[in-house]
Design an enzyme around this catalytic site. Structure first.
Site, PDB file in Angstrom:
ATOM      1  N   LYS A   3      45.711  34.071  34.477  1.00 36.36           N
ATOM      2  CA  LYS A   3      46.068  35.493  34.550  1.00 36.36           C
ATOM      3  C   LYS A   3      46.403  35.878  35.993  1.00 36.36           C
ATOM      4  O   LYS A   3      46.044  35.152  36.936  1.00 36.36           O
ATOM      5  CB  LYS A   3      44.902  36.340  34.034  1.00 36.36           C
ATOM      6  CG  LYS A   3      43.630  36.144  34.830  1.00 36.36           C
ATOM      7  CD  LYS A   3      42.457  36.885  34.190  1.00 36.36           C
ATOM      8  CE  LYS A   3      41.184  36.586  34.962  1.00 36.36           C
ATOM      9  NZ  LYS A   3      40.010  37.192  34.352  1.00 36.36           N
ATOM     10  N   ARG A 104      32.787  46.565  28.451  1.00 34.19           N
ATOM     11  CA  ARG A 104      34.159  46.667  28.926  1.00 34.19           C
ATOM     12  C   ARG A 104      35.083  46.531  27.733  1.00 34.19           C
ATOM     13  O   ARG A 104      35.950  47.344  27.496  1.00 34.19           O
ATOM     14  CB  ARG A 104      34.390  45.553  29.959  1.00 34.19           C
ATOM     15  CG  ARG A 104      35.635  45.680  30.766  1.00 34.19           C
ATOM     16  CD  ARG A 104      35.699  44.646  31.876  1.00 34.19           C
ATOM     17  NE  ARG A 104      35.880  43.277  31.392  1.00 34.19           N
ATOM     18  CZ  ARG A 104      36.185  42.249  32.195  1.00 34.19           C
ATOM     19  NH1 ARG A 104      36.328  42.428  33.490  1.00 34.19           N
ATOM     20  NH2 ARG A 104      36.329  41.033  31.697  1.00 34.19           N
ATOM     21  N   TYR A 239      50.538  50.648  65.192  1.00 37.99           N
ATOM     22  CA  TYR A 239      50.316  52.007  64.705  1.00 37.99           C
ATOM     23  C   TYR A 239      48.998  52.556  65.221  1.00 37.99           C
ATOM     24  O   TYR A 239      47.989  51.838  65.257  1.00 37.99           O
ATOM     25  CB  TYR A 239      50.287  52.032  63.168  1.00 37.99           C
ATOM     26  CG  TYR A 239      51.656  51.984  62.538  1.00 37.99           C
ATOM     27  CD1 TYR A 239      52.570  53.008  62.755  1.00 37.99           C
ATOM     28  CD2 TYR A 239      52.021  50.929  61.711  1.00 37.99           C
ATOM     29  CE1 TYR A 239      53.835  52.973  62.174  1.00 37.99           C
ATOM     30  CE2 TYR A 239      53.271  50.886  61.125  1.00 37.99           C
ATOM     31  CZ  TYR A 239      54.179  51.909  61.354  1.00 37.99           C
ATOM     32  OH  TYR A 239      55.410  51.871  60.776  1.00 37.99           O
ATOM     33  N   MET A 287      52.876  47.159  57.323  1.00 42.44           N
ATOM     34  CA  MET A 287      53.309  46.754  55.989  1.00 42.44           C
ATOM     35  C   MET A 287      53.949  45.354  56.020  1.00 42.44           C
ATOM     36  O   MET A 287      53.681  44.522  55.169  1.00 42.44           O
ATOM     37  CB  MET A 287      54.319  47.770  55.430  1.00 42.44           C
ATOM     38  CG  MET A 287      54.751  47.455  54.013  1.00 42.44           C
ATOM     39  SD  MET A 287      56.055  48.557  53.430  1.00 42.44           S
ATOM     40  CE  MET A 287      55.162  50.081  53.188  1.00 42.44           C
TER      41      MET A 287
END
Ligand SMILES: *Cc1c(COP(=O)(O)O)cnc(C)c1O
Length: 352
Positions: A3, A104, A239, A287
């Site tokens: 998965k 769940r 940043y 990013m």
């Protein structure tokens, strides 16, 4: 378990290698993943571990995928899809999930009766496996409790006249920890085969900190230095200018950022390997780009290989190390590897 793009490693590469190593069953989370896997592995049995939507039942049946079921509505959609496909009685296998304490997915043992009456002789669906999931596989008392609920459920299933062949319970933890659970005993008492759903262990990581023995991560993540610059003491980087060079420094620019899966929490905290040495991340991970301080590493050049996860010289960085720095687990670090990062098979290519 393949998965989430094989835990971030690349579905096609991993499913091919696993099939070539003898994996006849594979698990994914949803029908889209199952259809993608079916293209790679036409002969594999594929279990869809999470629930399905109404519109997905036909695609699921057409692609020979095996759903995990625990509610009436999906069972009805599946019955109708199976009938539309021309399936005869019992020809579409399903895995019935029991909620033994994780809350769940799955049906509680006390509510099983009302579901089991859907599997009459004429139904195209057949309960091939009973499954459950353990919430704390490294906690023996918790697992024993869940096993007791599983045992109750199996008795109810048997009393309803159903004879599922497979008992599917346990993940990597059960495969790695000796005596992790009592599911083998339960399976043999019921005359069922046991299925283990091994995930993270296949990729060389341990599900819990204590059981790392003998595992070797299969994935390395690398990039290159794309640019270098020398800056004077007092220069700020990135940043929000969160890094200040306290001396004349050599900075290397890496073309990788949080969009690729380099977690922003590694800003001013993580490091990478260059020329076999650790280079600390300087300033914020952006990013698409990250700056590292290579002042103490002589001879760094543009094009030098940079290891984000893996070995270089005597140094190693694992997903578990990054997870610890980010306050998460290795699973999340691996699953975060973005689609922009090419997955390259280094060992022998394998086919299904
Ligand atoms: C992901 C998953 C697994 C595999 O767990 P690992 O800890 O990676 O081995 C097994 N079963 C279910 C239901 C899962 O969702």
């Amino acid at each position: 378990m393949v998965k989430a793009d094989a835990y971030g490693h690349g579905l096609a590469l991993c499913a091919g290698a696993l099939a070539a190593s003898g994996a006849s069953w594979m698990g994914v989370t949803c029908v889209e993943e199952g259809i993608a896997l079916r293209r790679v592995c036409p002969g594999a049995r594929i279990v869809i571990l999470s629930g399905i939507w109404k519109g997905e039942a036909d695609g699921l049946v057409e692609n020979g995928l095996t759903p995990v079921v625990w509610e009436r509505d999906p069972l009805q959609w599946l019955e109708m899809a199976a009938q539309r496909s021309g399936a005869g009685p019992g020809q579409v296998p399903v895995h019935l999930e029991i909620d033994t304490g994780m809350s769940r997915q799955g049906v509680a043992p006390e509510r099983l009766d009302s579901l089991l009456n859907r599997f009459g002789l004429e139904s195209p669906l057949r309960v091939e496996a009973v499954m459950t999931h353990f919430h704390s596989p490294d906690n023996e008392a918790a697992t024993r409790q869940q096993e007791a609920a599983l045992a109750r459920a199996l008795d109810i299933v048997a009393a309803a006249g159903l004879r599922p062949e497979i008992l599917s319970a346990g993940s990597s933890a059960a495969a790695l920890l000796a005596d992790a659970d009592g599911v083998d005993a339960l399976a043999s008492r019921m005359g069922m085969k046991r299925m283990l759903r091994t995930g993270i262990g296949l990729y060389g990581y341990s599900p819990c900190a204590e059981t790392a023995a003998g595992l070797e991560p299969v994935l390395s993540w690398k990039t290159r230095v794309v640019a270098l610059r020398e800056v004077e003491a007092g220069t700020r980087v990135g940043y929000d200018a969160t890094f200040t060079a306290h001396r004349k420094s050599q900075l290397a620019l890496l073309p990788v950022g949080y969009a690729d899966g380099l977690n922003r929490l590694l800003s001013n905290r993580g490091s990478v390997l260059v020329r076999g040495r650790r280079a600390p991340i300087a300033g914020r991970v952006s990013m698409d780009q990250t700056v590292v301080d290579v002042t103490d590493i002589p001879g760094v050049e543009c094009g030098d290989e940079v290891v984000l996860i893996g070995k270089q010289g005597e140094e190693t960085i694992t997903a578990a190390d990054l997870a610890q720095q980010c306050g998460t687990i290795s699973y999340e670090i691996l699953c975060d590897l973005g689609p922009r990062v090419p997955r390259i098979l280094v060992d022998e290519p394998a086919g299904c």
